[in-house]
Scaffold this motif. Sequence first.
Motif, short mmCIF file in Angstrom:
data_model
loop_
_atom_site.label_atom_id
_atom_site.label_comp_id
_atom_site.label_asym_id
_atom_site.label_seq_id
_atom_site.Cartn_x
_atom_site.Cartn_y
_atom_site.Cartn_z
N ILE A 13 0.84 -1.21 0.00
CA ILE A 13 0.00 0.00 0.00
C ILE A 13 0.87 1.25 0.00
O ILE A 13 0.58 2.23 -0.68
CB ILE A 13 -0.95 -0.01 1.21
CG1 ILE A 13 -1.96 -1.15 1.02
CG2 ILE A 13 -1.67 1.33 1.36
CD1 ILE A 13 -2.85 -1.38 2.20
N SER A 14 1.96 1.14 0.72
CA SER A 14 2.88 2.27 0.76
C SER A 14 3.45 2.54 -0.63
O SER A 14 3.57 3.69 -1.06
CB SER A 14 4.00 1.96 1.76
OG SER A 14 4.79 3.10 1.96
N TYR A 16 2.09 1.74 -3.47
CA TYR A 16 0.97 2.30 -4.26
C TYR A 16 0.85 3.78 -4.03
O TYR A 16 0.79 4.59 -4.95
CB TYR A 16 -0.31 1.54 -3.90
CG TYR A 16 -1.57 2.26 -4.29
CD1 TYR A 16 -2.05 2.20 -5.62
CD2 TYR A 16 -2.28 3.03 -3.36
CE1 TYR A 16 -3.20 2.89 -5.98
CE2 TYR A 16 -3.42 3.71 -3.73
CZ TYR A 16 -3.89 3.64 -5.03
OH TYR A 16 -5.04 4.32 -5.39
N LEU A 17 0.86 4.15 -2.76
CA LEU A 17 0.64 5.55 -2.37
C LEU A 17 1.78 6.44 -2.86
O LEU A 17 1.56 7.51 -3.45
CB LEU A 17 0.52 5.61 -0.84
CG LEU A 17 -0.05 6.86 -0.21
CD1 LEU A 17 -1.45 7.15 -0.76
CD2 LEU A 17 -0.10 6.70 1.29
N LEU A 20 1.82 6.86 -6.56
CA LEU A 20 0.72 7.75 -6.94
C LEU A 20 1.12 9.20 -6.78
O LEU A 20 0.92 10.04 -7.68
CB LEU A 20 -0.51 7.41 -6.10
CG LEU A 20 -1.86 7.91 -6.60
CD1 LEU A 20 -2.17 7.26 -7.96
CD2 LEU A 20 -2.97 7.58 -5.60
N VAL A 21 1.74 9.51 -5.65
CA VAL A 21 2.16 10.90 -5.35
C VAL A 21 3.21 11.36 -6.36
O VAL A 21 3.15 12.48 -6.88
CB VAL A 21 2.69 11.04 -3.91
CG1 VAL A 21 3.32 12.41 -3.68
CG2 VAL A 21 1.58 10.79 -2.91
N GLU A 23 3.74 10.19 -9.38
CA GLU A 23 3.12 10.32 -10.71
C GLU A 23 2.34 11.63 -10.82
O GLU A 23 2.49 12.39 -11.77
CB GLU A 23 2.17 9.15 -10.97
CG GLU A 23 2.86 7.90 -11.48
CD GLU A 23 1.92 6.70 -11.48
OE1 GLU A 23 0.70 6.88 -11.61
OE2 GLU A 23 2.44 5.57 -11.28
N GLU A 24 1.53 11.89 -9.79
CA GLU A 24 0.69 13.10 -9.77
C GLU A 24 1.55 14.35 -9.89
O GLU A 24 1.18 15.32 -10.55
CB GLU A 24 -0.14 13.15 -8.48
CG GLU A 24 -1.29 12.17 -8.43
CD GLU A 24 -2.36 12.42 -9.49
OE1 GLU A 24 -2.81 13.58 -9.61
OE2 GLU A 24 -2.71 11.48 -10.23
N THR A 91 10.21 6.42 5.67
CA THR A 91 9.81 5.43 6.67
C THR A 91 8.60 5.89 7.45
O THR A 91 8.34 7.10 7.56
CB THR A 91 10.98 5.15 7.63
OG1 THR A 91 10.55 4.25 8.65
CG2 THR A 91 11.49 6.40 8.31
N SER A 92 7.88 4.89 7.99
CA SER A 92 6.76 5.25 8.88
C SER A 92 7.29 5.53 10.28
O SER A 92 6.58 6.00 11.14
CB SER A 92 5.73 4.11 8.89
OG SER A 92 6.37 2.92 9.32
N ILE A 94 8.84 7.07 13.45
CA ILE A 94 8.99 8.42 13.96
C ILE A 94 10.05 8.43 15.09
O ILE A 94 10.17 9.37 15.85
CB ILE A 94 7.65 9.00 14.47
CG1 ILE A 94 6.95 7.95 15.34
CG2 ILE A 94 6.76 9.43 13.31
CD1 ILE A 94 5.71 8.49 16.05
N HIS A 113 9.33 11.20 6.44
CA HIS A 113 8.32 10.39 7.12
C HIS A 113 7.18 10.14 6.16
O HIS A 113 6.79 11.00 5.38
CB HIS A 113 7.78 11.13 8.34
CG HIS A 113 8.82 11.30 9.41
ND1 HIS A 113 9.29 10.25 10.15
CD2 HIS A 113 9.49 12.41 9.84
CE1 HIS A 113 10.21 10.70 11.00
NE2 HIS A 113 10.35 12.01 10.81
N LYS A 114 6.67 8.90 6.25
CA LYS A 114 5.50 8.56 5.44
C LYS A 114 4.28 9.30 6.02
O LYS A 114 4.25 9.53 7.23
CB LYS A 114 5.26 7.05 5.47
CG LYS A 114 6.26 6.25 4.67
CD LYS A 114 5.91 4.77 4.79
CE LYS A 114 6.95 3.89 4.11
NZ LYS A 114 6.69 2.45 4.33
N PRO A 115 3.29 9.62 5.27
CA PRO A 115 3.25 9.39 3.82
C PRO A 115 4.01 10.45 3.05
O PRO A 115 4.14 11.57 3.54
CB PRO A 115 1.74 9.47 3.53
CG PRO A 115 1.23 10.44 4.56
CD PRO A 115 2.07 10.26 5.77
N GLU A 118 3.65 16.43 -1.11
CA GLU A 118 4.28 17.41 -1.99
C GLU A 118 5.42 18.16 -1.28
O GLU A 118 6.44 18.48 -1.87
CB GLU A 118 3.23 18.40 -2.52
CG GLU A 118 2.51 17.84 -3.73
CD GLU A 118 1.06 18.33 -3.86
OE1 GLU A 118 0.74 19.35 -3.21
OE2 GLU A 118 0.28 17.66 -4.56
#
Lengths: 132, 756
Positions: A13-14, A16-17, A20-21, A23-24, A91-92, A94, A113-115, A118
């Motif tokens: 999922i990470s 994917y996310l 996506l960012v 690409e956008e 990374t997620s 913290i 830090h995830k996510p 921009e």
Amino acid sequence: MVSKVYIIDDDDISIYLTSLVLEEAGFAHEICAYTSADDALADLPLTAHAPLPDVILLDLNMPVKSGWDFLDTLRPHEEALKGKLDVFILTSSIAVSDKDQSQAYPLVRGFLHKPLDEESLAYISRARNGRA
Amino acid sequence: MPDYNYIQEVNTQYTFMKVNFTPSEELTLTPDFYSSIVRHGSELITVLNGEGNYKYVSDSISTEMGYMPEDLLGTPVLDLVHPEDRPTLRGELFKLLYGAEKQISLPPFRYKAKNGKWHWLSCVSTSMLDNPHVRGIVTNSRDITSKMEALRQKRESQAYYKALFFNNPDLVFTLTINGQVEACNDAVVAIAGYTREDFPESHFGDFVLPEYRVETFEAFNKALAGQSCTFETCIRHHNGTKRHLSATLVPVVLEGRVLAVQCIAKDSTNEKEAGLLVKAQAQKLHNILESMMEGFFALDRAWRYSFGNTVFANFLGRSLDDLMHRNIWEEYPYLIDTQFQQKCFEVAKTKKASQFDEYFPKINTILRMTLSPFADGILVSFVDITEQLAAQEELRKLSLVASKTTNGVIITNNQLEIEWVNEAFSNVTGYTLEEVAGMRPSDFLANSDIDPRELAWVREQLAMGVPMRKEMLSHKKNGEMIWADVTISPIANDKGQIEKHVYIHTDITERKLDQEQLLKTTEHLYHQNQDLQQFNYIVSHNLRAPVANLIGLSSVLQKLDPNSARFMQGVQNLETCARRLDDVISDLNKILAVRSANLQAAHEMVSLSEVAIEVVHSLQHLLNLSGGRVVLNLKEDDLLFANRAYIYSILHNLVSNAIKYKSAHCDLLIELNSVRIKNSLQLSIKDNGSGMDLEVVKPHLFQLYKRFHSGPDGKGIGLYLVKMQMNAIGGEIEVESKPEQGTTFTLYFKHAAYGQ
């Protein structure tokens, strides 16, 4: 716009996310995603003269081979890769200790830090331009 | 004593005749002429009659003897003769009276003058008894008193000389001016050992020892120059021994010329040797006194220093010369009114020796003094015992410490055999000195399970003089065990040889228990801390990961077209993320449940085989899917007193892991075997799955959220929970594994419940 970005993360999922960012934002021409460090290392042209990725977004907490293991594997090539390849930890985590530890690797240009958002992308650009 | 009466008697028988003077024809020799010559001549002429009485006395008698001729006429001549000479004279007179001799020169005799003095007379008597003119004995006398006196004196000097020379007990001899021995007395012969015959040929220098010659010749030459002198010399006896002489050379001078040299010498060998002996003895005595460790001095009757050795001088820091003849009380007033002074007076009075110790504050010193009386005062010897007493005092204190300290103290010989233990040791261990003397501490104190090699090593170290410190379990006499901190210090003598060992045996049982408690607390805290770290990790990674995704997704979704395929995928991912978050939260709940429940968890009798069957049953569909098989080799009485849910969870996790990580190359086979060891139960869960490289994974194997396989299955909580649950019911878990050869987990249940 960079030509090639690697995403190394065991979390689908990470990936994917993040993809996506990127690409956008139209961050890169090419995005390669790997769910394990070994897969990414297998693709990385360390000895051949093929083009290297400009940016690697690296997760830390992965089974079998962690982000740290990946960086350790690159240790012997650090001198050759420096300036051509920028690693950004994504990374997620913290935990502050992780950020401190990342500073021991000269290839690591930043700690994110995830996510991925921009703002993070702007940071990557600044870091890269600052050096250029 | 001549018999005077007898002479008188004899005298009376003589008949003296009168001198008949016939005058000379040519010289008109008239009787007067003769008479004048006889009367007035200087020579004394007397005529005695046949009885020995004076018949005629010439006038010269008055000048010679002070008598008048008429005083003597008719008196017996012998009356005035010295009694000692009378018999001789009487004899001579008889010869004349009886015609045996005509003329006799009488031996000199003494004749008494009128003033009582004796005069020596030399007389020639002629018998003229037949001469009718004389009819008497005519005697011509000459006064030879002065001649006789001279003669007597000469004889006397000769006797003196002879006495001095020959009878002298000292050596007397005469040397010619050439140095030859001319005459000597018996003493010379006796002392030199040579006979008289040896001397005349010899020069005196031949007898003198070479080292004395120069001085001796000097003295001889002085004597030749007319000067007498005395000197010391040494001659060689005939038998080769030395003779020391104290000699005086005297020149014999006559008319200004030295005729000879007279020598008088005294044999001083004995004195000399005695002198040397005395000197040697004095030196010896001095050496003895000097070699004494004690200070030594003598005081005379006036309390003045008369002797001292170097130790004494050094003690006072003064030179002996400076001290001698000074009064001790004046020199050291601080000695006045001390016990020392009192004892000095006492010893001087009683003449009995005395010994005592006294402290002198002025010099901060304790002296042990011995006073002994002697003829000329008091002898004092002393030793500074300040340090000795201090050492004794220290020893006393130390022994007080050793005997009164609460630590057990053992003193052994170099064989580690006990010589002494203190009270505290007896109090703590229950063993008295009598019981343990001669034994080695390790023989009765050491725990039986101590390694004999370690014991040997300790002894070796001690023999080398290395001190040891060790905490060890010790037996008390009553069988109880105590923890003791034992320090063993080897004690070496001056030569570096180990003579004794001192053990300090401190009971640290309480401390040890406290320590164990502390260790437990620390361990507990460590686990708590580890849990916190784990929790922190979970929060920062596993809890944060789905949250981060949720945030990311929700922000992305806002920008996507709700009708697009991407949007739909995003929503699906959103749901997946939410589920993962839920999983993590439920994992945390499980962990926290085990943690918080821990020992309080309800324990019950659990049949291992029952639970195993249940687990296999619940996983049957997965086994069927993978074509796996489970073999249970468990027994009826494999019972555990434990939390049933944990046992179930543990078995479920391990069996499902085995299914998850089956080998791709062969069918899965899982075996559960139980082994009973004493009161504990050992359960192994063996599979033939893909296995693990333990070298790589073991450090993280039982940690939370550590995964060793990539892929969708497994979150990294199973083994963590197994471990926690095993610990909670008092068990251990171990693992053996090799890649592609399968894995065996072995569970040790400490609290099996056989027979309960």
